[in-house]
Design a protein around this motif. Sequence first.
Motif, PDB file in Angstrom:
ATOM      1  N   GLY A 174       0.786  -1.234   0.000  1.00 33.26           N
ATOM      2  CA  GLY A 174       0.000   0.000   0.000  1.00 33.26           C
ATOM      3  C   GLY A 174       0.812   1.275   0.000  1.00 33.26           C
ATOM      4  O   GLY A 174       0.418   2.279   0.596  1.00 33.26           O
ATOM      5  N   ASN A 178       0.218   4.717   2.162  1.00 28.07           N
ATOM      6  CA  ASN A 178       0.979   5.004   3.382  1.00 28.07           C
ATOM      7  C   ASN A 178       2.310   5.693   3.123  1.00 28.07           C
ATOM      8  O   ASN A 178       2.979   6.130   4.058  1.00 28.07           O
ATOM      9  N   THR A 183       1.991   2.158   8.911  1.00 29.90           N
ATOM     10  CA  THR A 183       0.606   2.078   9.366  1.00 29.90           C
ATOM     11  C   THR A 183       0.332   0.667   9.869  1.00 29.90           C
ATOM     12  O   THR A 183       1.138  -0.247   9.694  1.00 29.90           O
ATOM     13  N   ALA A 184      -0.826   0.483  10.478  1.00 24.55           N
ATOM     14  CA  ALA A 184      -1.180  -0.839  10.983  1.00 24.55           C
ATOM     15  C   ALA A 184      -1.266  -1.861   9.852  1.00 24.55           C
ATOM     16  O   ALA A 184      -0.805  -3.003   9.983  1.00 24.55           O
ATOM     17  N   THR A 185      -1.853  -1.464   8.729  1.00 25.49           N
ATOM     18  CA  THR A 185      -1.973  -2.364   7.587  1.00 25.49           C
ATOM     19  C   THR A 185      -0.601  -2.714   7.014  1.00 25.49           C
ATOM     20  O   THR A 185      -0.326  -3.868   6.663  1.00 25.49           O
ATOM     21  N   HIS A 186       0.256  -1.713   6.909  1.00 24.32           N
ATOM     22  CA  HIS A 186       1.613  -1.938   6.412  1.00 24.32           C
ATOM     23  C   HIS A 186       2.357  -2.906   7.327  1.00 24.32           C
ATOM     24  O   HIS A 186       3.019  -3.845   6.862  1.00 24.32           O
ATOM     25  N   ALA A 188       1.077  -5.169   9.255  1.00 22.29           N
ATOM     26  CA  ALA A 188       0.498  -6.503   9.132  1.00 22.29           C
ATOM     27  C   ALA A 188       1.041  -7.229   7.907  1.00 22.29           C
ATOM     28  O   ALA A 188       1.333  -8.431   7.956  1.00 22.29           O
ATOM     29  N   GLU A 189       1.183  -6.509   6.801  1.00 17.52           N
ATOM     30  CA  GLU A 189       1.736  -7.118   5.595  1.00 17.52           C
ATOM     31  C   GLU A 189       3.202  -7.508   5.798  1.00 17.52           C
ATOM     32  O   GLU A 189       3.646  -8.558   5.328  1.00 17.52           O
TER      33      GLU A 189
END
Length: 218
Positions: A174, A178, A183-186, A188-189
């Motif tokens: 992402g 980002n 970020t939280a999503t980053h 997690a990946e």
Amino acid sequence: MPTLERERLFWSQGLRVAGVDEAGRGAVAGPIVAAAVVLNPASAQSNLWKQVDDSKRLKPDIRCQLAEAIGHHVVVWSVATVAPRAIDRIGIDRANQLAMECALQDLGAGTFDVVLSDWIRRWPLNLDAAPAAEQHRIKKGDARHVSIAAASILAKVHRDALMDRLHDRFPAFGFGRNRGYLTATHAAELAAQGPCTEHRMSFKPLADEQPLLSSIEE
């Protein structure tokens, strides 16, 4: 809002002023980018400079519009990048300094007499093209001086474009959203599949993993 007060002081002495700033220092992926710009004193009355601000306080579409306009109201400008692997090798403080040095060097010899820089840890800058240039490092300079604010906009817009291209190569992370920040999503990946070639392996949490899961190849 940033003003031209300090620039006008130097201009009144016949001195040419370069502003310099960086973008991407705190990201965990992508390059650090610096921009340098020499404003044209003849444009001092332009309404453009009343719109310029610290790039972080501007919406993306406004930043892009201003970046294009800035290019038409300056004597010269330049952008320089330091890649993630170089950041890992020399450290972020030196990378920040190096990006600024390269951006200023790329303006060309004889284009400036004074440097106004946003605050950085490693100082002064090494400037072979202008060894006698007067250098000023200013806390929150991008919110105080138009030359630095203009450089911050050019650096941010250039880096965002680079991160958009990296998003196309590594869509899972992402980067287009980002910009390489954690970020939280980053995060997690990263935990799920490990880093790609554009991640800064010397930055946390990457430097703390023993090891991260399989790395993505280009």
